[in-house]
Scaffold this active site. Sequence first.
Site: not given
Length: 564
Positions: A70, A244
């Site tokens: 991420d 997302e």
Amino acid sequence: MKRYSVQAMVLSGALALGLASSMTMAVAADDASATVARFEKFSYQGRAQENVRPRDGEFVNPILSGYYPDPSIARVGDDYYLVNSSFTNFPGLPVFHSRDLVNWTQVGNALDRPGQADFTGVRASQGIYAPDISYHDGLFYIITTCSSCPGGTGNFVITAKDPAGPWSQPVTIRGLQGIDPSLVRDGDKLYVVYNNAPEGKPRYEGHRAIWIAELDPRTLQFAGKPKVLVDGGVVPAKRPIWIEGPHIFNKDGYYYLICAEGGTADEHSEVVFRSRTITGPYVPGPVNPILTQRDLDPKRPNPVTTAGHADFVQTQNGQWWAVFLATRPYPGNFYNIGRETFMLPVDWKDGWPLMLEQGRTVPYAVTKPALPPQPAAPVPTSGNFAYVDEFDGPLSSAWIGIRIPRAPLYTVERGALVLRAGAPLGDLRGVPAFVGRRQQHHVATVSTVVDAVPRHDGDRAGLVAMQNDDNHVFLGVTRSGGKDVVALYKTEGGKETLVASRPAASGRVELVMDMDGGQASYRYRDGDVTTTLADKVDIRFLSTQKAGGFVGVVIGPYAASGSN
């Protein structure tokens, strides 16, 4: 060499050191009841299984090997800063710096002291999700989610004048639900864009939406009503899942919204939308996804998989680059080392970005950005590399544990790391006496010397390779049936099994773990005798596919008392 009892040791002249340079942890010099063990020299040697040979002017993917998922990136002048998810590992939110986008050095951890977060009762793949780093008017911002943390899921912001820290206490954004928030500025206005449930009842499993809300720049609280930007994904009729990881940036009069779509496994991808105004409406690009590997032959050699969750940065000379997560599985589509940070250039065509044409594999060797060259980092983060920590000073910011200790766990003194026992692995309410480094290659050798004498059955000290609370391997000295042994235990799905053990001639033993994809060998040297305790052990239970979750293997010293 003096031998140290696992049940009791008196420390003379305890040295105040910690999990990070800004977190002090001391062991009381007169605490004779502490369970402790001494570790000398931690060695790591890793080799990538894909055997990439870059040419002059190329860098090697991933730019951050091992469990660094991420990624979010920001540029300030000629400097670049990158931050990753850290879940319940602590210190957390690792912060990296580079000037050429290729050579990265960790400068600190944004979560480095108790009180910034609470992971009590929180599992390994919960905690800190998908951070976003940005800079404005002399201040760095990180916004992130603390998932399943006490008090419920919370989204908070921390700030710092120096990305190396110290970072502030968190400011929770009241009422902000969902995950993966990022900050975006539009003139003098501040917005947060994030993932949350759609309006009304979700139509199917994984149906999510991307929302935006204005924040008060001073209080960082809602200053307007949240609004949905994307419901479902690029093609709602196809029931896309898990939109997302949103980021918004402005280019040539358009606001571009990039998001991950498809979940974090093999269907992962990155998609793009754009709008003339920051609050929409947003329309998907003519080519979507702009990055994925899901349409490629899974039997291809040395695959890169699960590519997505990107963030863009523009260099000072106008080039665009994307960092994103992906994985490098070994045969069978398993990976133990977690999701890693990769980088690719961003090409622009007819006003739309493209990271990689569909059907193309993510390249391991890529032409370097057109930036001034930078000296290699003291400890590389990509390619094949090795390092040794002699424990002759404070532990670097790369060392992490699991959950946040309330009491001292270790000290560094006289060339050794000294651990005092904590909660056993798997105790979600406690903190184990464990501190380690990420396994950054599937082919890796890790070793240390442990000096400890068990006094009671179950006392143990050695190396642990930890995927999560329920899946890990212990190699070290312990007492079993009143006898000192060197033992190998594996814990799979929360169930511990003794794999092998041998009598220990002394309390000072060198321990070696040799990992090669889904197999491992475990050996030790006791005095002048080297013994292979177990060979070709199946360790696929340390893979994400078997263990589940979002983290990767961390290996390091561990001490526990049988009385725990």
